[in-house]
Design a protein around this motif. Structure first.
Motif, PDB file in Angstrom:
ATOM      1  N   LEU A 112      39.593  37.588  50.709  1.00 41.86           N
ATOM      2  CA  LEU A 112      38.209  37.470  50.236  1.00 41.86           C
ATOM      3  C   LEU A 112      37.538  36.293  50.924  1.00 41.86           C
ATOM      4  CD1 LEU A 112      38.856  38.048  46.446  1.00 41.86           C
ATOM      5  CD2 LEU A 112      37.288  39.387  47.875  1.00 41.86           C
ATOM      6  N   PRO A 113      36.208  36.325  51.028  1.00 40.53           N
ATOM      7  CA  PRO A 113      35.505  35.161  51.574  1.00 40.53           C
ATOM      8  C   PRO A 113      35.802  33.920  50.716  1.00 40.53           C
ATOM      9  CG  PRO A 113      34.003  37.030  51.307  1.00 40.53           C
ATOM     10  CD  PRO A 113      35.290  37.416  50.652  1.00 40.53           C
ATOM     11  N   VAL A 114      35.894  32.784  51.369  1.00 43.99           N
ATOM     12  CA  VAL A 114      36.217  31.542  50.658  1.00 43.99           C
ATOM     13  C   VAL A 114      35.106  31.205  49.661  1.00 43.99           C
ATOM     14  CG1 VAL A 114      36.596  29.048  50.955  1.00 43.99           C
ATOM     15  CG2 VAL A 114      37.553  30.675  52.603  1.00 43.99           C
ATOM     16  N   GLY A 115      35.522  30.839  48.454  1.00 44.12           N
ATOM     17  CA  GLY A 115      34.568  30.289  47.491  1.00 44.12           C
ATOM     18  C   GLY A 115      33.835  31.298  46.633  1.00 44.12           C
ATOM     19  N   VAL A 116      34.062  32.612  46.825  1.00 44.49           N
ATOM     20  CA  VAL A 116      33.323  33.578  45.989  1.00 44.49           C
ATOM     21  C   VAL A 116      33.947  33.646  44.587  1.00 44.49           C
ATOM     22  CG1 VAL A 116      32.465  35.068  47.842  1.00 44.49           C
ATOM     23  CG2 VAL A 116      34.694  35.549  46.819  1.00 44.49           C
ATOM     24  N   ALA A 117      33.096  33.940  43.599  1.00 37.44           N
ATOM     25  CA  ALA A 117      33.577  34.123  42.231  1.00 37.44           C
ATOM     26  C   ALA A 117      34.203  35.504  42.129  1.00 37.44           C
ATOM     27  CB  ALA A 117      32.416  34.000  41.253  1.00 37.44           C
ATOM     28  N   VAL A 118      35.411  35.572  41.576  1.00 42.98           N
ATOM     29  CA  VAL A 118      36.148  36.844  41.520  1.00 42.98           C
ATOM     30  C   VAL A 118      36.589  37.123  40.089  1.00 42.98           C
ATOM     31  CG1 VAL A 118      38.086  38.169  42.464  1.00 42.98           C
ATOM     32  CG2 VAL A 118      37.068  36.335  43.810  1.00 42.98           C
ATOM     33  N   GLU A 119      36.423  38.353  39.646  1.00 44.45           N
ATOM     34  CA  GLU A 119      36.944  38.800  38.359  1.00 44.45           C
ATOM     35  C   GLU A 119      37.702  40.104  38.590  1.00 44.45           C
ATOM     36  OE1 GLU A 119      36.965  37.134  35.693  1.00 44.45           O
ATOM     37  OE2 GLU A 119      35.376  35.639  35.950  1.00 44.45           O
ATOM     38  N   SER A 120      38.651  40.388  37.686  1.00 42.53           N
ATOM     39  CA  SER A 120      39.492  41.564  37.913  1.00 42.53           C
ATOM     40  C   SER A 120      39.157  42.726  36.990  1.00 42.53           C
ATOM     41  CB  SER A 120      40.972  41.191  37.767  1.00 42.53           C
ATOM     42  OG  SER A 120      41.209  40.720  36.458  1.00 42.53           O
ATOM     43  N   THR A 121      38.246  42.523  36.027  1.00 42.68           N
ATOM     44  CA  THR A 121      37.868  43.640  35.161  1.00 42.68           C
ATOM     45  C   THR A 121      36.347  43.748  35.100  1.00 42.68           C
ATOM     46  OG1 THR A 121      37.728  42.323  33.135  1.00 42.68           O
ATOM     47  CG2 THR A 121      39.881  43.272  33.676  1.00 42.68           C
ATOM     48  N   VAL A 122      35.900  44.946  34.756  1.00 41.24           N
ATOM     49  CA  VAL A 122      34.458  45.195  34.608  1.00 41.24           C
ATOM     50  C   VAL A 122      33.874  44.246  33.562  1.00 41.24           C
ATOM     51  CG1 VAL A 122      32.779  46.899  33.800  1.00 41.24           C
ATOM     52  CG2 VAL A 122      34.631  47.590  35.338  1.00 41.24           C
ATOM     53  N   GLU A 123      34.567  44.132  32.440  1.00 40.49           N
ATOM     54  CA  GLU A 123      34.052  43.315  31.336  1.00 40.49           C
ATOM     55  C   GLU A 123      33.894  41.868  31.770  1.00 40.49           C
ATOM     56  OE1 GLU A 123      36.761  45.334  31.216  1.00 40.49           O
ATOM     57  OE2 GLU A 123      35.679  46.994  30.278  1.00 40.49           O
ATOM     58  N   ALA A 124      34.902  41.328  32.424  1.00 45.85           N
ATOM     59  CA  ALA A 124      34.853  39.919  32.831  1.00 45.85           C
ATOM     60  C   ALA A 124      33.768  39.694  33.873  1.00 45.85           C
ATOM     61  CB  ALA A 124      36.212  39.487  33.360  1.00 45.85           C
ATOM     62  N   LEU A 142      34.141  41.945  41.958  1.00 45.58           N
ATOM     63  CA  LEU A 142      35.062  42.598  41.022  1.00 45.58           C
ATOM     64  C   LEU A 142      36.210  43.170  41.845  1.00 45.58           C
ATOM     65  CD1 LEU A 142      36.035  43.911  38.430  1.00 45.58           C
ATOM     66  CD2 LEU A 142      34.204  45.591  38.640  1.00 45.58           C
ATOM     67  N   ARG A 143      37.375  42.581  41.684  1.00 49.68           N
ATOM     68  CA  ARG A 143      38.518  42.995  42.509  1.00 49.68           C
ATOM     69  C   ARG A 143      39.679  43.388  41.618  1.00 49.68           C
ATOM     70  NH1 ARG A 143      37.816  42.575  47.977  1.00 49.68           N
ATOM     71  NH2 ARG A 143      36.235  43.774  46.933  1.00 49.68           N
ATOM     72  N   ARG A 144      39.994  44.683  41.613  1.00 48.35           N
ATOM     73  CA  ARG A 144      41.130  45.134  40.797  1.00 48.35           C
ATOM     74  C   ARG A 144      42.427  44.531  41.351  1.00 48.35           C
ATOM     75  NH1 ARG A 144      41.135  50.787  44.089  1.00 48.35           N
ATOM     76  NH2 ARG A 144      39.012  51.049  43.346  1.00 48.35           N
ATOM     77  N   PRO A 145      43.390  44.272  40.474  1.00 49.93           N
ATOM     78  CA  PRO A 145      44.652  43.706  40.956  1.00 49.93           C
ATOM     79  C   PRO A 145      45.341  44.626  41.953  1.00 49.93           C
ATOM     80  CG  PRO A 145      44.508  43.570  38.559  1.00 49.93           C
ATOM     81  CD  PRO A 145      43.366  44.434  39.005  1.00 49.93           C
ATOM     82  N   GLY A 146      46.089  44.029  42.851  1.00 50.50           N
ATOM     83  CA  GLY A 146      46.885  44.822  43.784  1.00 50.50           C
ATOM     84  C   GLY A 146      48.110  45.393  43.084  1.00 50.50           C
ATOM     85  N   TRP A 147      48.807  46.289  43.798  1.00 55.34           N
ATOM     86  CA  TRP A 147      50.019  46.884  43.240  1.00 55.34           C
ATOM     87  C   TRP A 147      51.205  45.944  43.452  1.00 55.34           C
ATOM     88  CZ3 TRP A 147      48.236  51.627  46.388  1.00 55.34           C
ATOM     89  CH2 TRP A 147      47.420  52.447  45.606  1.00 55.34           C
ATOM     90  N   THR A 148      52.188  46.091  42.579  1.00 56.30           N
ATOM     91  CA  THR A 148      53.435  45.343  42.758  1.00 56.30           C
ATOM     92  C   THR A 148      54.597  46.322  42.685  1.00 56.30           C
ATOM     93  OG1 THR A 148      53.403  44.877  40.386  1.00 56.30           O
ATOM     94  CG2 THR A 148      52.650  43.118  41.847  1.00 56.30           C
ATOM     95  N   PRO A 149      55.650  46.063  43.449  1.00 53.98           N
ATOM     96  CA  PRO A 149      56.784  47.004  43.436  1.00 53.98           C
ATOM     97  C   PRO A 149      57.544  46.952  42.117  1.00 53.98           C
ATOM     98  CG  PRO A 149      57.242  45.097  44.834  1.00 53.98           C
ATOM     99  CD  PRO A 149      55.831  44.968  44.389  1.00 53.98           C
ATOM    100  N   GLY A 150      58.107  48.077  41.726  1.00 56.73           N
ATOM    101  CA  GLY A 150      58.954  48.155  40.541  1.00 56.73           C
ATOM    102  C   GLY A 150      60.414  48.200  40.960  1.00 56.73           C
ATOM    103  N   PRO A 151      61.312  48.223  39.961  1.00 58.17           N
ATOM    104  CA  PRO A 151      62.751  48.260  40.263  1.00 58.17           C
ATOM    105  C   PRO A 151      63.093  49.462  41.147  1.00 58.17           C
ATOM    106  CG  PRO A 151      62.370  47.931  37.908  1.00 58.17           C
ATOM    107  CD  PRO A 151      61.035  48.238  38.516  1.00 58.17           C
ATOM    108  N   GLY A 152      63.854  49.212  42.190  1.00 58.46           N
ATOM    109  CA  GLY A 152      64.288  50.301  43.067  1.00 58.46           C
ATOM    110  C   GLY A 152      63.332  50.595  44.205  1.00 58.46           C
ATOM    111  N   ASP A 153      62.134  50.008  44.162  1.00 59.17           N
ATOM    112  CA  ASP A 153      61.185  50.260  45.253  1.00 59.17           C
ATOM    113  C   ASP A 153      61.640  49.578  46.535  1.00 59.17           C
ATOM    114  OD1 ASP A 153      59.391  51.878  43.958  1.00 59.17           O
ATOM    115  OD2 ASP A 153      58.111  50.225  43.292  1.00 59.17           O
ATOM    116  N   ARG A 154      61.423  50.254  47.648  1.00 58.76           N
ATOM    117  CA  ARG A 154      61.659  49.631  48.963  1.00 58.76           C
ATOM    118  C   ARG A 154      60.315  49.549  49.661  1.00 58.76           C
ATOM    119  NH1 ARG A 154      65.096  52.191  53.164  1.00 58.76           N
ATOM    120  NH2 ARG A 154      65.024  54.087  51.924  1.00 58.76           N
ATOM    121  N   TRP A 155      59.661  48.414  49.525  1.00 64.12           N
ATOM    122  CA  TRP A 155      58.333  48.226  50.114  1.00 64.12           C
ATOM    123  C   TRP A 155      58.424  47.303  51.314  1.00 64.12           C
ATOM    124  CZ3 TRP A 155      53.835  47.368  46.087  1.00 64.12           C
ATOM    125  CH2 TRP A 155      53.745  48.498  45.259  1.00 64.12           C
ATOM    126  N   TYR A 156      57.635  47.629  52.317  1.00 63.77           N
ATOM    127  CA  TYR A 156      57.515  46.784  53.504  1.00 63.77           C
ATOM    128  C   TYR A 156      56.049  46.408  53.613  1.00 63.77           C
ATOM    129  CZ  TYR A 156      62.096  48.740  54.402  1.00 63.77           C
ATOM    130  OH  TYR A 156      63.416  49.123  54.276  1.00 63.77           O
TER     131      TYR A 156
END
Ligand code: NAP
Length: 245
Positions: free
Chosen positions: A225-237, A95-109
């Protein structure tokens, strides 16, 4: 089912399955923090002794399925779960929650490691007067020890090992409210925020606070992630995949 936890999602899985007939759920915690938030139901605490120890545990306890709800940066545990489940034939879902993504105006490195984050800092700081808000936890701080800047280090428990020479510890645990993060940014007035790409809502308000103040963010990317593992992003899934609808 064995739930590898230590996260909001791990506790949500335990809560979702509490009292469900026909499923025995045991949540596993590493024992890494002094007073962990405990999930509902049965809990075991402590490592298994590597992939081989986990495989032995799965056999001895006749575990029918493993749900790896560990933190995205708990790469060793996730690798061990993949190895042990492959060796024993026990179904595994990560179970892997999605990563963050930058919004408008963000300066991410984006960088690949704590060491790379430390190397990126001097170019973002106004020399030795620079102030860094470091929220990568208590691991990997050794990489920042040689950076000539003032650090505010936020962690759940006191770190061990070398720290930056000028360093103030902020012992605290999420979730963090946006107004509290705004107050922290106002007090520290950092030139840079350093974070891991943990994802999730609990620690995301710091990114909003950084955006509002125009503070650049050094983001340490997740380990693969290790190659080939089953991944879901929500508890329900994840539960549906392991237990059926
Ligand atoms: P890690 O580096 O992947 O794991 C190190 C060792 O700790 C593992 O090899 C295992 O020991 C033991 N371990 C880890 N998670 C475990 C679990 N749920 N149950 C039993 N043993 C576990 O992990 P980490 O990054 O130190 O994180 C430790 C725990 O804190 C994880 O459960 C994770 O979900 C939670 N956490 C981590 C972070 C983070 O930023 N890394 C943030 C929030 C929460 P053995 O090899 O002896 O089995």
């Amino acid at each position: 089912m064995l739930v590898l936890g230590g996260t909001t999602e791990g506790r949500a899985v335990a809560a979702a399955l509490a009292g469900r007939d026909g499923v025995r759920v045991v949540s596993s915690l590493a024992g890494a923090v002094r007073s962990p938030a405990l999930p509902e139901g049965e809990v075991r605490i402590g490592g298994f002794g590597g992939a081989a120890g986990l495989a032995a545990h799965l056999r001895a306890e006749r575990v029918g399925a493993v749900l790896d709800a560990t933190h995205p940066f708990a790469a060793t545990m996730t690798a061990n779960a993949a190895t042990a489940c492959a060796a024993t034939g026990v179904p595994l879902v990560v179970l892997r929650r999605p990563g963050w993504t930058p919004g408008p105006g963000d300066r991410w490195y984006r960088v690949g490691s704590a060491a790379a984050a430390a190397a990126a800092l001097p170019a973002l700081l106004p020399g030795a007067d620079g102030r860094v808000l470091l929220t990568t936890g208590r691991g990997g701080l050794v990489h920042f020890a040689e950076v000539d800047a003032a650090f505010w280090v936020r962690a759940v428990d006191p770190p061990e090992g070398p720290l930056p020479a000028r360093c103030e510890l902020l012992l605290d645990r999420g979730p963090f409210a946006l107004d509290d993060e705004r107050a922290l940014f106002a007090a520290v007035d950092p030139h840079v925020l350093v974070t891991k790409d943990s994802g999730g809502a609990a620690t995301a308000p710091k990114l909003t606070a950084a955006r509002e103040r125009g503070v650049p963010v050094v983001v340490v990317d997740r380990p693969p992630l290790p190659v080939g593992v089953a991944v879901e992003s929500t508890v329900e899934a994840a539960l549906a995949r392991l237990l059926g609808p």
